[in-house]
Design an enzyme around this catalytic site. Structure first.
Site, PDB file in Angstrom:
ATOM      1  N   ARG A 286      -2.839  10.971   6.882  1.00 33.71           N
ATOM      2  CA  ARG A 286      -2.661  10.308   5.589  1.00 33.71           C
ATOM      3  C   ARG A 286      -3.917  10.337   4.730  1.00 33.71           C
ATOM      4  NH1 ARG A 286      -0.949   4.467   6.520  1.00 33.71           N
ATOM      5  NH2 ARG A 286      -0.661   4.447   4.270  1.00 33.71           N
TER       6      ARG A 286
ATOM      7  N   HIS B 212     -10.705   4.458   1.910  1.00 36.24           N
ATOM      8  CA  HIS B 212      -9.955   3.605   2.836  1.00 36.24           C
ATOM      9  C   HIS B 212     -10.391   2.146   2.774  1.00 36.24           C
ATOM     10  CE1 HIS B 212      -7.887   2.470   6.637  1.00 36.24           C
ATOM     11  NE2 HIS B 212      -7.006   3.319   6.140  1.00 36.24           N
TER      12      HIS B 212
ATOM     13  N   ARG C 263      -5.521   5.682  -1.286  1.00 35.57           N
ATOM     14  CA  ARG C 263      -4.362   4.777  -1.386  1.00 35.57           C
ATOM     15  C   ARG C 263      -4.266   4.187  -2.785  1.00 35.57           C
ATOM     16  NH1 ARG C 263      -4.369   6.601   3.027  1.00 35.57           N
ATOM     17  NH2 ARG C 263      -4.123   5.584   5.043  1.00 35.57           N
TER      18      ARG C 263
ATOM     19  N   GLU D 276       0.819  -1.207   0.000  1.00 34.06           N
ATOM     20  CA  GLU D 276       0.000   0.000   0.000  1.00 34.06           C
ATOM     21  C   GLU D 276       0.854   1.258   0.000  1.00 34.06           C
ATOM     22  OE1 GLU D 276      -1.863   1.638   3.739  1.00 34.06           O
ATOM     23  OE2 GLU D 276      -1.713  -0.480   4.279  1.00 34.06           O
TER      24      GLU D 276
END
Length: 168
Positions: A134, A157, A138, A123
């Site tokens: 963050r 997420h 991703r 990731e």
């Protein structure tokens, strides 16, 4: 002694997914084969048996079952936030990455991505401007760390993914 209902549902879901994958059944058909809940009486059942099954499954089939047997949609790199392109460039160059967690093994606990051996997925954070942490975005690389065979993007997420067409 009867097992708890949540264990029965988990086993039911696993069997339905296995049947769908092994025998090419649809989600509806496989879940119907292994449903632990009795069919509710319905006037639709007399008109068409599949209607009653679909009605029952709408309330008894766990939502994650649909993800387990559906293909992951594709998306072009150009359709993603520009930060995704920046992150992909870092992946191809081997870093350095802005966060310590970048490049770590992604476990695929959600089971949405295709099943692979441990260590296959990694990731990487896609920066979110203005986020104090963050954020939720991703890229997940599958295969070699600098030349992943598959790249997936999530902006929620790990709730959902699209497979990134790196040429687009």
């Amino acid at each position: 002694m009867r097992p708890p209902a949540n264990i029965l549902r988990s086993v039911t879901t696993a069997l339905a997914v296995a049947a769908a994958l092994l025998f090419g059944l649809t989600t509806t058909a496989s879940a119907a084969l292994y449903s632990a809940s009795p069919a509710a009486p319905s006037t639709a059942a007399s008109a068409h048996p599949a209607a009653a099954t679909q009605a029952r499954l709408a309330t008894t089939t766990p939502a994650h079952l649909a993800y387990a047997v559906q293909a992951i949609p594709s998306c072009t790199l150009s359709s993603l936030p520009t930060e995704a392109s920046d992150t992909l460039a870092l992946i191809h160059s081997g870093g350095p990455f802005p966060y310590d967690q970048d490049g770590t093994v992604f476990q695929n606990r959600e089971g949405i991505l295709p099943s692979e051996s441990s260590g296959y997925y990694h990731e990487y954070t896609v920066k979110t401007p203005g986020s104090p942490d963050r954020g939720a975005r991703r890229l997940i690389g599958g295969g070699a760390t600098t030349t992943p065979v598959h790249v997936y993007y999530t902006d929620d997420h790990y709730e959902s993914f699209c497979e990134v067409d790196q040429e687009g």
